[in-house]
Design a protein around this motif. Structure first.
Motif, PDB file in Angstrom:
ATOM      1  N   CYS A  64       7.663  12.013  -3.036  1.00 36.23           N
ATOM      2  CA  CYS A  64       6.501  12.708  -3.558  1.00 36.23           C
ATOM      3  C   CYS A  64       5.202  11.984  -3.212  1.00 36.23           C
ATOM      4  O   CYS A  64       5.220  10.871  -2.694  1.00 36.23           O
ATOM      5  N   HIS A  65       4.091  12.630  -3.511  1.00 36.87           N
ATOM      6  CA  HIS A  65       2.770  12.059  -3.246  1.00 36.87           C
ATOM      7  C   HIS A  65       2.627  11.623  -1.789  1.00 36.87           C
ATOM      8  O   HIS A  65       2.109  10.546  -1.491  1.00 36.87           O
ATOM      9  N   SER A  66       3.130  12.446  -0.872  1.00 35.36           N
ATOM     10  CA  SER A  66       3.014  12.170   0.571  1.00 35.36           C
ATOM     11  C   SER A  66       3.615  10.824   0.964  1.00 35.36           C
ATOM     12  O   SER A  66       3.093  10.121   1.832  1.00 35.36           O
ATOM     13  N   GLY A  67       4.711  10.459   0.327  1.00 37.83           N
ATOM     14  CA  GLY A  67       5.422   9.237   0.690  1.00 37.83           C
ATOM     15  C   GLY A  67       5.189   8.067  -0.233  1.00 37.83           C
ATOM     16  O   GLY A  67       5.848   7.033  -0.099  1.00 37.83           O
ATOM     17  N   ALA A  68       4.276   8.186  -1.188  1.00 37.25           N
ATOM     18  CA  ALA A  68       3.942   7.053  -2.048  1.00 37.25           C
ATOM     19  C   ALA A  68       5.014   6.762  -3.098  1.00 37.25           C
ATOM     20  O   ALA A  68       5.143   5.628  -3.552  1.00 37.25           O
ATOM     21  N   CYS A  69       5.783   7.776  -3.482  1.00 35.29           N
ATOM     22  CA  CYS A  69       6.794   7.603  -4.529  1.00 35.29           C
ATOM     23  C   CYS A  69       8.093   8.303  -4.123  1.00 35.29           C
ATOM     24  O   CYS A  69       8.064   9.462  -3.714  1.00 35.29           O
ATOM     25  N   THR A  70       9.196   7.609  -4.271  1.00 30.79           N
ATOM     26  CA  THR A  70      10.499   8.190  -3.977  1.00 30.79           C
ATOM     27  C   THR A  70      11.357   8.145  -5.236  1.00 30.79           C
ATOM     28  O   THR A  70      11.375   7.130  -5.934  1.00 30.79           O
ATOM     29  N   TYR A  71      12.028   9.259  -5.532  1.00 28.29           N
ATOM     30  CA  TYR A  71      12.830   9.356  -6.747  1.00 28.29           C
ATOM     31  C   TYR A  71      14.239   9.836  -6.408  1.00 28.29           C
ATOM     32  O   TYR A  71      14.421  10.669  -5.521  1.00 28.29           O
ATOM     33  N   ASP A  72      15.219   9.309  -7.158  1.00 28.11           N
ATOM     34  CA  ASP A  72      16.578   9.805  -6.956  1.00 28.11           C
ATOM     35  C   ASP A  72      16.763  11.091  -7.742  1.00 28.11           C
ATOM     36  O   ASP A  72      15.839  11.582  -8.403  1.00 28.11           O
ATOM     37  N   VAL A  73      17.940  11.645  -7.670  1.00 31.95           N
ATOM     38  CA  VAL A  73      18.212  12.950  -8.269  1.00 31.95           C
ATOM     39  C   VAL A  73      18.019  12.940  -9.787  1.00 31.95           C
ATOM     40  O   VAL A  73      17.791  13.980 -10.403  1.00 31.95           O
ATOM     41  N   HIS A  74      18.069  11.744 -10.394  1.00 32.34           N
ATOM     42  CA  HIS A  74      17.903  11.629 -11.841  1.00 32.34           C
ATOM     43  C   HIS A  74      16.456  11.344 -12.246  1.00 32.34           C
ATOM     44  O   HIS A  74      16.164  11.184 -13.430  1.00 32.34           O
ATOM     45  N   ASN A  76      14.702   8.651 -11.187  1.00 40.76           N
ATOM     46  CA  ASN A  76      14.420   7.214 -11.174  1.00 40.76           C
ATOM     47  C   ASN A  76      13.692   6.835  -9.887  1.00 40.76           C
ATOM     48  O   ASN A  76      14.148   7.170  -8.794  1.00 40.76           O
ATOM     49  N   GLY A  77      12.571   6.146  -9.997  1.00 37.31           N
ATOM     50  CA  GLY A  77      11.832   5.723  -8.821  1.00 37.31           C
ATOM     51  C   GLY A  77      12.439   4.470  -8.207  1.00 37.31           C
ATOM     52  O   GLY A  77      12.772   3.531  -8.917  1.00 37.31           O
ATOM     53  N   PHE A  78      12.606   4.475  -6.877  1.00 36.96           N
ATOM     54  CA  PHE A  78      13.114   3.267  -6.233  1.00 36.96           C
ATOM     55  C   PHE A  78      12.259   2.817  -5.062  1.00 36.96           C
ATOM     56  O   PHE A  78      12.575   1.872  -4.375  1.00 36.96           O
ATOM     57  N   HIS A  79      11.149   3.485  -4.827  1.00 39.18           N
ATOM     58  CA  HIS A  79      10.172   3.003  -3.843  1.00 39.18           C
ATOM     59  C   HIS A  79       8.810   3.549  -4.238  1.00 39.18           C
ATOM     60  O   HIS A  79       8.573   4.742  -4.153  1.00 39.18           O
ATOM     61  N   ILE A  80       7.938   2.667  -4.699  1.00 41.28           N
ATOM     62  CA  ILE A  80       6.595   3.063  -5.125  1.00 41.28           C
ATOM     63  C   ILE A  80       5.579   2.268  -4.310  1.00 41.28           C
ATOM     64  O   ILE A  80       5.632   1.037  -4.278  1.00 41.28           O
ATOM     65  N   VAL A 213       6.564   4.482   5.086  1.00 37.31           N
ATOM     66  CA  VAL A 213       7.930   4.046   5.399  1.00 37.31           C
ATOM     67  C   VAL A 213       8.927   4.539   4.364  1.00 37.31           C
ATOM     68  O   VAL A 213      10.089   4.189   4.401  1.00 37.31           O
ATOM     69  N   SER A 214       8.486   5.395   3.449  1.00 40.67           N
ATOM     70  CA  SER A 214       9.392   5.886   2.408  1.00 40.67           C
ATOM     71  C   SER A 214      10.628   6.557   2.980  1.00 40.67           C
ATOM     72  O   SER A 214      11.728   6.414   2.473  1.00 40.67           O
ATOM     73  N   GLN A 215      10.417   7.323   4.073  1.00 42.93           N
ATOM     74  CA  GLN A 215      11.533   8.068   4.633  1.00 42.93           C
ATOM     75  C   GLN A 215      12.682   7.153   5.054  1.00 42.93           C
ATOM     76  O   GLN A 215      13.848   7.507   4.961  1.00 42.93           O
ATOM     77  N   SER A 216      12.372   5.950   5.495  1.00 43.76           N
ATOM     78  CA  SER A 216      13.420   5.041   5.956  1.00 43.76           C
ATOM     79  C   SER A 216      14.107   4.349   4.797  1.00 43.76           C
ATOM     80  O   SER A 216      15.098   3.647   4.990  1.00 43.76           O
ATOM     81  N   LEU A 217      13.578   4.523   3.565  1.00 44.83           N
ATOM     82  CA  LEU A 217      14.141   3.849   2.408  1.00 44.83           C
ATOM     83  C   LEU A 217      14.955   4.790   1.544  1.00 44.83           C
ATOM     84  O   LEU A 217      15.374   4.414   0.451  1.00 44.83           O
ATOM     85  N   CYS A 218      15.143   6.029   1.990  1.00 39.92           N
ATOM     86  CA  CYS A 218      15.928   6.985   1.209  1.00 39.92           C
ATOM     87  C   CYS A 218      17.354   6.503   1.066  1.00 39.92           C
ATOM     88  O   CYS A 218      17.934   5.966   2.014  1.00 39.92           O
TER      89      CYS A 218
END
Length: 222
Positions: A64-74, A76-80, A213-218
């Motif tokens: 989300c936020h154009s790559g600034a925040c990544t969340y799992d299906v629940h 939970n953020g794991f890359h901010i 670089v969020s996409q590489s941290l999925c």
């Protein structure tokens, strides 16, 4: 073998009426049934993106936020990758110089350092004309727009926001006048540690350089 399928929301996952169609829902569920990891990559905040997925009974990880925040299906953020306040101050100063409205995304969702009337004027004079030109649907009804406005977190000026601990994820703006947006882009590029992109000829979205670089941290959901 395909292991990951990523999709934007506006103009991609959402149809021209602003919904996820039954055909798209079935396609996503078919991917997931066959073990292919599906993820949404959007400029929207988590709550706005999840609202559309919930309406379609879909669950997945989200960037989300154009790559600034990544969340799992629940959720939970794991890359901010938030913007340091010192850099955010430089961005907002440049915005002020160009008369650009700062559409700010924080952990609260949409945030503003102006009053409600200024925000409404911005949408009327800049956002809505640009969206109409692009043929996109950001708000299906006026009720949806009113709900968005009701949830905006207002701060009394930039110093109020910059002086608190609230993380800033993204700062964006829209100018219906392309010359204005191009002049703003030229000025913003002089600031270091930024990832600045445009999703159309009328807008500019700014995140920290690490957001790219969020996409590489999925990571796949458990």
């Amino acid at each position: 073998m395909i292991r990951l399928f990523a999709s934007d929301m506006d103009g991609t996952l959402l149809n021209d009426k602003g919904y996820i169609s039954d055909r798209t829902i079935n396609a996503v569920k078919k991917l997931q049934k066959h073990g292919i990891h599906f993820i949404v990559n959007t400029g929207r905040d988590y709550r706005a993106a999840k609202r559309e997925l919930d309406a379609a009974s879909l669950s997945c990880d989200m960037i989300c936020h154009s790559g600034a925040c990544t969340y799992d299906v629940h959720g939970n953020g794991f890359h901010i990758a938030s913007l340091p306040k010192s850099i955010a101050k430089q961005i907002l100063t440049v915005f002020e110089r160009h008369g650009a409205f700062a559409d700010i995304a924080t952990e609260y969702g949409k945030t503003s350092i102006t009053d409600k009337n200024t925000l409404l004027s911005y949408y009327k004079n800049e956002v809505f004309p640009a969206v109409e030109q692009e043929g996109k649907v950001y708000f299906r009804t006026w009720h949806d727009f009113a709900m968005m406005v009701s949830k905006v977190r207002f701060f009394e000026g930039k110093e109020s926001l910059l002086g608190c601990e609230t993380p800033i994820y993204k700062i964006s703006t829209t100018f219906f006048d392309q010359d204005k947006i191009n002049a703003l882009k030229d000025d913003i590029h002089g600031i270091d540690q930024l990832h600045a992109v445009s999703t159309s000829k009328n807008d500019l979205e700014i995140t920290h350089v690490n957001a790219g670089v969020s996409q590489s941290l999925c990571k796949p959901s458990n």
